[in-house]
Design an enzyme around this catalytic site. Structure first.
Site, PDB file in Angstrom:
ATOM      1  N   ASP A  17       0.935  -1.138  -0.132  1.00  0.00           N
ATOM      2  CA  ASP A  17       0.074   0.154   0.007  1.00  0.00           C
ATOM      3  C   ASP A  17       0.636   1.278   0.070  1.00  0.00           C
ATOM      4  OD1 ASP A  17      -3.118   0.744   0.643  1.00  0.00           O
ATOM      5  OD2 ASP A  17      -1.728   2.171   1.422  1.00  0.00           O
TER       6      ASP A  17
ATOM      7  N   ASN B   5      -2.629  12.956  -4.442  1.00  0.00           N
ATOM      8  CA  ASN B   5      -3.901  13.276  -5.345  1.00  0.00           C
ATOM      9  C   ASN B   5      -4.423  14.705  -4.726  1.00  0.00           C
ATOM     10  OD1 ASN B   5      -4.185  11.374  -7.001  1.00  0.00           O
ATOM     11  ND2 ASN B   5      -5.471   9.879  -5.656  1.00  0.00           N
TER      12      ASN B   5
ATOM     13  N   HIS C  82      -5.293  14.348  -9.665  1.00  0.00           N
ATOM     14  CA  HIS C  82      -5.422  13.191 -10.057  1.00  0.00           C
ATOM     15  C   HIS C  82      -4.532  12.575 -11.353  1.00  0.00           C
ATOM     16  CE1 HIS C  82      -8.626  11.946  -7.058  1.00  0.00           C
ATOM     17  NE2 HIS C  82      -9.126  13.071  -7.328  1.00  0.00           N
TER      18      HIS C  82
ATOM     19  N   ASP D 137      -2.306   9.354 -10.832  1.00  0.00           N
ATOM     20  CA  ASP D 137      -2.308   8.129 -11.951  1.00  0.00           C
ATOM     21  C   ASP D 137      -1.004   7.944 -12.383  1.00  0.00           C
ATOM     22  OD1 ASP D 137      -5.015   8.057 -11.630  1.00  0.00           O
ATOM     23  OD2 ASP D 137      -5.417   9.051 -13.371  1.00  0.00           O
TER      24      ASP D 137
ATOM     25  N   GLU E  42      -4.685   2.601  -4.326  1.00  0.00           N
ATOM     26  CA  GLU E  42      -3.115   2.469  -4.232  1.00  0.00           C
ATOM     27  C   GLU E  42      -2.744   0.934  -3.565  1.00  0.00           C
ATOM     28  OE1 GLU E  42      -4.844   4.603  -0.595  1.00  0.00           O
ATOM     29  OE2 GLU E  42      -5.427   4.264  -2.712  1.00  0.00           O
TER      30      GLU E  42
END
Length: 302
Positions: free
Chosen positions: A173, A181, A186, A190, A215
């Protein structure tokens, strides 16, 4: 939809009407200018067979006009079936008229051969198209479009395949990914996920890296001893810290576990998830090894 009335456009309807007119003119020309044979010839087994062949090709041609196909394939099939049905029409009229040799050779045999060849080419192209589409559907069904890693469905299928021979699992994680973000947008998030997918793809051999969602990532591995699994997970953690967007100082927390004898996959997932929780709540940017859960104790009846 592949098959749709909307596909039968006015242009295609006009084409079918013109083809029908050509077939009528072909029959009329035979009847008017060639010597007749007894009409009962048409109802003999050979005549019925020729008539059925004609109808089958004609129906298939009409069906082709009702299907959404790539234009090159549509044109090949339409041209091939059109020539084939014209030759079949000449073949039917051969049962009730006396055709000259040149017409039987060129109007029937040669046109049929050319039509069949073009139709076969169209079908080969159609099969290639279906194989390509099938591959794209498989890609969409089993792989994450952003990272190009396997998705949760691929994870489940691969874990079931590996279960009998032994299986180790890492769950990863990204630490503080929400801040990426929130602060950078975003699109930046990405890009980070995409880079992490590429990094896992390069660094996870002999395992299978997957994106479980958001994630959260995982790596399916052949069964490893605990010290070997910890060493592998630690190397992966260091690779992420060093190579993944160094300017952002991103890190990962990792939970690690190996499938126990007689343990179900759900049990392995639960233990690995708990190890990941321990890693994140123990300070993040670390590896935690799952604990062996004790079997339940049952009170014996007296």
């Amino acid at each position: 939809m592949l098959l749709s009335r909307k596909s039968l456009t006015p242009r295609r309807c006009l084409y079918l009407a013109l083809l029908f007119c050509c077939l009528v003119l072909l029959a009329a020309a035979h009847w008017l200018w060639l010597a007749h044979l007894p009409i009962r010839q048409l109802w003999m087994p050979s005549g019925i067979a020729e008539l059925l062949v004609f109808l089958i090709i004609l129906v298939t041609l009409v069906f082709t006009q009702m299907v959404d196909l790539p234009k090159p394939i549509y044109l090949l099939l339409t041209l091939g079936f059109s020539l084939w049905v014209m030759s079949a029409g000449v073949d039917v009229m051969d049962e009730i008229t006396r055709q000259p040799l040149w017409l039987a050779t060129w109007g029937e045999d040669m046109v049929r051969v050319v039509g069949m060849a073009i139709t076969a080419l169209g079908f080969f192209r159609l099969l290639e198209h279906f194989v390509r589409v099938q591959g794209q559907l498989e890609q969409l069904a089993h792989f994450d479009p952003l990272t190009q890693l396997g998705n949760r469905r691929f994870f489940q299928m691969q874990a079931e395949r590996m279960q009998d021979e032994g299986l180790s699992l890492l769950m990863l994680d990204l630490d503080h990914f929400k801040a990426v973000n929130d602060n950078l947008g975003h699109s930046a998030g990405d890009a980070v996920l995409r880079d992490l997918g590429a990094l896992l793809g390069r660094s996870s051999a002999p395992g299978y890296p997957v994106r479980l969602g958001g994630e959260e990532f995982a790596v399916l591995l052949p069964a490893m001893a605990e010290d070997e699994l910890l060493h592998y997970a630690e190397a992966l953690r260091l690779a992420v810290a060093k190579r993944l967007a160094p300017q952002l100082e991103l890190t990962v927390s990792i939970g690690a576990a190996t499938l126990l004898p007689g343990e179900a996959l759900d049990g392995l997932l639960s233990r690995t998830d708990k190890a990941l929780y321990m890693a994140k709540h123990g300070g993040r940017n670390q590896v935690a090894l799952a604990q062996h859960e004790e079997p339940p104790l049952w009170r014996q009846g007296r």
